[in-house]
Design a protein around this motif. Structure first.
Motif, PDB file in Angstrom:
ATOM      1  N   SER A  48     -17.997  33.918  41.706  1.00  0.00           N
ATOM      2  CA  SER A  48     -17.790  33.379  43.053  1.00  0.00           C
ATOM      3  C   SER A  48     -16.298  33.223  43.122  1.00  0.00           C
ATOM      4  O   SER A  48     -15.813  33.263  42.331  1.00  0.00           O
ATOM      5  CB  SER A  48     -18.660  32.071  43.169  1.00  0.00           C
ATOM      6  OG  SER A  48     -17.952  31.143  42.433  1.00  0.00           O
ATOM      7  N   ASP A  49     -15.985  32.761  44.401  1.00  0.00           N
ATOM      8  CA  ASP A  49     -14.475  32.543  44.767  1.00  0.00           C
ATOM      9  C   ASP A  49     -14.170  31.257  43.745  1.00  0.00           C
ATOM     10  O   ASP A  49     -12.812  31.244  43.291  1.00  0.00           O
ATOM     11  CB  ASP A  49     -14.267  32.078  46.097  1.00  0.00           C
ATOM     12  CG  ASP A  49     -15.196  30.827  46.697  1.00  0.00           C
ATOM     13  OD1 ASP A  49     -16.429  31.268  46.603  1.00  0.00           O
ATOM     14  OD2 ASP A  49     -14.676  30.110  46.997  1.00  0.00           O
ATOM     15  N   ARG A  50     -15.028  30.376  43.532  1.00  0.00           N
ATOM     16  CA  ARG A  50     -14.667  29.170  42.771  1.00  0.00           C
ATOM     17  C   ARG A  50     -14.282  29.602  41.220  1.00  0.00           C
ATOM     18  O   ARG A  50     -13.521  28.961  40.850  1.00  0.00           O
ATOM     19  CB  ARG A  50     -15.791  28.292  42.560  1.00  0.00           C
ATOM     20  CG  ARG A  50     -16.196  27.581  43.901  1.00  0.00           C
ATOM     21  CD  ARG A  50     -17.523  26.644  43.816  1.00  0.00           C
ATOM     22  NE  ARG A  50     -18.794  27.310  43.577  1.00  0.00           N
ATOM     23  CZ  ARG A  50     -19.476  28.110  44.112  1.00  0.00           C
ATOM     24  NH1 ARG A  50     -19.276  28.507  45.129  1.00  0.00           N
ATOM     25  NH2 ARG A  50     -20.497  28.681  43.345  1.00  0.00           N
ATOM     26  N   ASP A  51     -14.598  30.748  40.803  1.00  0.00           N
ATOM     27  CA  ASP A  51     -14.064  31.338  39.520  1.00  0.00           C
ATOM     28  C   ASP A  51     -12.684  31.486  39.367  1.00  0.00           C
ATOM     29  O   ASP A  51     -12.289  31.720  38.276  1.00  0.00           O
ATOM     30  CB  ASP A  51     -14.982  32.669  39.042  1.00  0.00           C
ATOM     31  CG  ASP A  51     -16.362  32.079  38.731  1.00  0.00           C
ATOM     32  OD1 ASP A  51     -16.716  31.322  38.110  1.00  0.00           O
ATOM     33  OD2 ASP A  51     -17.192  33.005  39.110  1.00  0.00           O
ATOM     34  N   PHE A  52     -12.011  31.554  40.486  1.00  0.00           N
ATOM     35  CA  PHE A  52     -10.595  31.985  40.694  1.00  0.00           C
ATOM     36  C   PHE A  52      -9.968  30.864  41.200  1.00  0.00           C
ATOM     37  O   PHE A  52      -8.857  30.777  41.372  1.00  0.00           O
ATOM     38  CB  PHE A  52     -10.492  33.064  41.499  1.00  0.00           C
ATOM     39  CG  PHE A  52     -11.180  34.338  41.276  1.00  0.00           C
ATOM     40  CD1 PHE A  52     -10.893  35.069  40.128  1.00  0.00           C
ATOM     41  CD2 PHE A  52     -12.413  34.852  42.017  1.00  0.00           C
ATOM     42  CE1 PHE A  52     -11.650  36.045  39.660  1.00  0.00           C
ATOM     43  CE2 PHE A  52     -13.319  35.823  41.486  1.00  0.00           C
ATOM     44  CZ  PHE A  52     -12.502  36.644  40.551  1.00  0.00           C
ATOM     45  N   ALA A  53     -10.669  29.626  41.126  1.00  0.00           N
ATOM     46  CA  ALA A  53      -9.806  28.422  41.612  1.00  0.00           C
ATOM     47  C   ALA A  53      -8.643  28.274  40.713  1.00  0.00           C
ATOM     48  O   ALA A  53      -8.608  28.156  39.540  1.00  0.00           O
ATOM     49  CB  ALA A  53     -10.788  27.171  41.572  1.00  0.00           C
ATOM     50  N   GLY A  54      -7.376  27.633  41.211  1.00  0.00           N
ATOM     51  CA  GLY A  54      -6.384  27.528  40.465  1.00  0.00           C
ATOM     52  C   GLY A  54      -5.544  28.688  40.278  1.00  0.00           C
ATOM     53  O   GLY A  54      -4.335  28.663  39.534  1.00  0.00           O
ATOM     54  N   ARG A  55      -5.867  30.012  40.828  1.00  0.00           N
ATOM     55  CA  ARG A  55      -5.258  31.111  40.208  1.00  0.00           C
ATOM     56  C   ARG A  55      -4.934  31.746  41.843  1.00  0.00           C
ATOM     57  O   ARG A  55      -5.735  31.612  42.779  1.00  0.00           O
ATOM     58  CB  ARG A  55      -6.043  32.082  39.448  1.00  0.00           C
ATOM     59  CG  ARG A  55      -6.436  31.659  38.152  1.00  0.00           C
ATOM     60  CD  ARG A  55      -7.079  32.715  37.326  1.00  0.00           C
ATOM     61  NE  ARG A  55      -5.969  33.848  37.032  1.00  0.00           N
ATOM     62  CZ  ARG A  55      -6.518  34.905  36.695  1.00  0.00           C
ATOM     63  NH1 ARG A  55      -7.691  35.055  36.262  1.00  0.00           N
ATOM     64  NH2 ARG A  55      -5.647  36.076  36.188  1.00  0.00           N
ATOM     65  N   TYR A  56      -3.748  32.584  42.091  1.00  0.00           N
ATOM     66  CA  TYR A  56      -3.709  33.361  43.127  1.00  0.00           C
ATOM     67  C   TYR A  56      -4.539  34.685  42.981  1.00  0.00           C
ATOM     68  O   TYR A  56      -4.898  35.148  41.748  1.00  0.00           O
ATOM     69  CB  TYR A  56      -2.327  33.747  43.092  1.00  0.00           C
ATOM     70  CG  TYR A  56      -1.058  32.813  43.348  1.00  0.00           C
ATOM     71  CD1 TYR A  56      -0.678  32.425  44.547  1.00  0.00           C
ATOM     72  CD2 TYR A  56      -0.933  31.861  42.401  1.00  0.00           C
ATOM     73  CE1 TYR A  56       0.137  31.494  44.670  1.00  0.00           C
ATOM     74  CE2 TYR A  56      -0.060  30.788  42.526  1.00  0.00           C
ATOM     75  CZ  TYR A  56       0.680  30.638  43.730  1.00  0.00           C
ATOM     76  OH  TYR A  56       1.396  29.590  43.939  1.00  0.00           O
ATOM     77  N   ARG A  57      -4.939  35.040  44.052  1.00  0.00           N
ATOM     78  CA  ARG A  57      -5.733  36.222  44.163  1.00  0.00           C
ATOM     79  C   ARG A  57      -5.153  37.244  44.985  1.00  0.00           C
ATOM     80  O   ARG A  57      -4.449  37.334  46.058  1.00  0.00           O
ATOM     81  CB  ARG A  57      -6.978  35.982  44.822  1.00  0.00           C
ATOM     82  CG  ARG A  57      -8.113  34.946  44.078  1.00  0.00           C
ATOM     83  CD  ARG A  57      -9.164  34.867  44.708  1.00  0.00           C
ATOM     84  NE  ARG A  57      -9.046  34.028  45.892  1.00  0.00           N
ATOM     85  CZ  ARG A  57      -9.759  33.573  46.761  1.00  0.00           C
ATOM     86  NH1 ARG A  57     -11.157  34.136  46.858  1.00  0.00           N
ATOM     87  NH2 ARG A  57      -9.700  32.591  47.839  1.00  0.00           N
ATOM     88  N   LEU A  58      -4.954  38.502  44.210  1.00  0.00           N
ATOM     89  CA  LEU A  58      -4.604  39.756  45.078  1.00  0.00           C
ATOM     90  C   LEU A  58      -5.708  40.632  45.413  1.00  0.00           C
ATOM     91  O   LEU A  58      -6.211  41.061  44.535  1.00  0.00           O
ATOM     92  CB  LEU A  58      -3.471  40.414  44.173  1.00  0.00           C
ATOM     93  CG  LEU A  58      -2.882  41.922  44.492  1.00  0.00           C
ATOM     94  CD1 LEU A  58      -2.365  41.524  45.810  1.00  0.00           C
ATOM     95  CD2 LEU A  58      -2.079  42.375  43.578  1.00  0.00           C
ATOM     96  N   MET A  59      -6.167  40.751  46.443  1.00  0.00           N
ATOM     97  CA  MET A  59      -7.252  41.268  47.083  1.00  0.00           C
ATOM     98  C   MET A  59      -7.314  42.658  47.738  1.00  0.00           C
ATOM     99  O   MET A  59      -6.266  42.374  48.696  1.00  0.00           O
ATOM    100  CB  MET A  59      -8.145  40.366  47.601  1.00  0.00           C
ATOM    101  CG  MET A  59      -8.663  39.294  46.923  1.00  0.00           C
ATOM    102  SD  MET A  59      -9.646  37.900  47.462  1.00  0.00           S
ATOM    103  CE  MET A  59     -11.062  38.966  47.728  1.00  0.00           C
TER     104      MET A  59
END
Length: 194
Positions: A48-59
């Motif tokens: 989920s999006d919560r797995d990337f909390a605290g990180r920037y996401r290049l999508m």
């Protein structure tokens, strides 16, 4: 100029003396792009999006059967990411590069795994049900449609061609030039990732 007015003006005078300027405002700040999602990664695990909390996401959104645009864009994006990794590994570690398929019928986890690892071991591939993908695409302002070729059993997918950078809280920051050089992509990531 009185001594008091000099003291009041001193911070302004010192602002140009080696102090860095405030970071520019993010071009996509306040845009209604993005949102929560729950999909499946290339290893078959729910993410989920919560797995990337605290990180920037290049999508980046695309599909593995894309004959030209997606592989070229991903190659350039990941070359820019790798360039950043080489020059500033701590900064690159703050970024989760993510490829979201818009063709879930063909892009199963095993297909995604083979595809994303060809570009980088750090690239995360995400798929889901057609409804899940449609919902995520809508939230991320991605349009796509299936194009059946006359007389062919296979098909192509028309889709938006965009690479987004999201902040650690999921806020949209900027478009990353997926058609840029590795140096340009690395510089753009470095400009926004803190």
């Amino acid at each position: 100029m009185t001594f008091r007015s000099f003291l009041l003006a001193l911070p302004l005078l010192l602002a140009g003396c080696g102090q860095s300027a405030a970071p520019p405002e993010a071009p996509l700040a306040g845009a209604s792009i993005g949102g929560p999602f729950t999909l499946v990664n290339q290893d078959g695990r729910q993410v989920s999006d919560r797995d990337f909390a605290g990180r920037y996401r290049l999508m980046y959104f695309g599909y593995t059967y894309c004959p030209d645009v997606c592989p070229v864009d991903l190659q350039k994006l990941m070359a820019g990411y790798k360039k950043l990794e080489g020059s500033d590994p701590a900064l690159a570690a703050k970024i989760a590069p993510i490829f979201v398929t818009i063709d879930p019928a063909r892009d199963t986890p095993p297909v995604l795994k083979q595809y994303v690892t060809a570009f980088s071991p750090k690239l995360i591939g995400l798929t889901g049900t057609p409804d899940q993908i449609a919902k995520v695409a809508k939230e991320y302002a991605i349009t796509y449609s299936k194009q059946q070729r006359p007389g062919a059993t296979d098909y192509l997918m028309n889709h938006s061609r965009v690479a987004y950078l999201f902040g650690p809280k999921g806020d949209p920051i900027a478009l990353i030039p997926q058609d840029g050089t590795p140096d340009e992509i690395a510089a753009e990531l470095k400009k926004w990732v803190r």
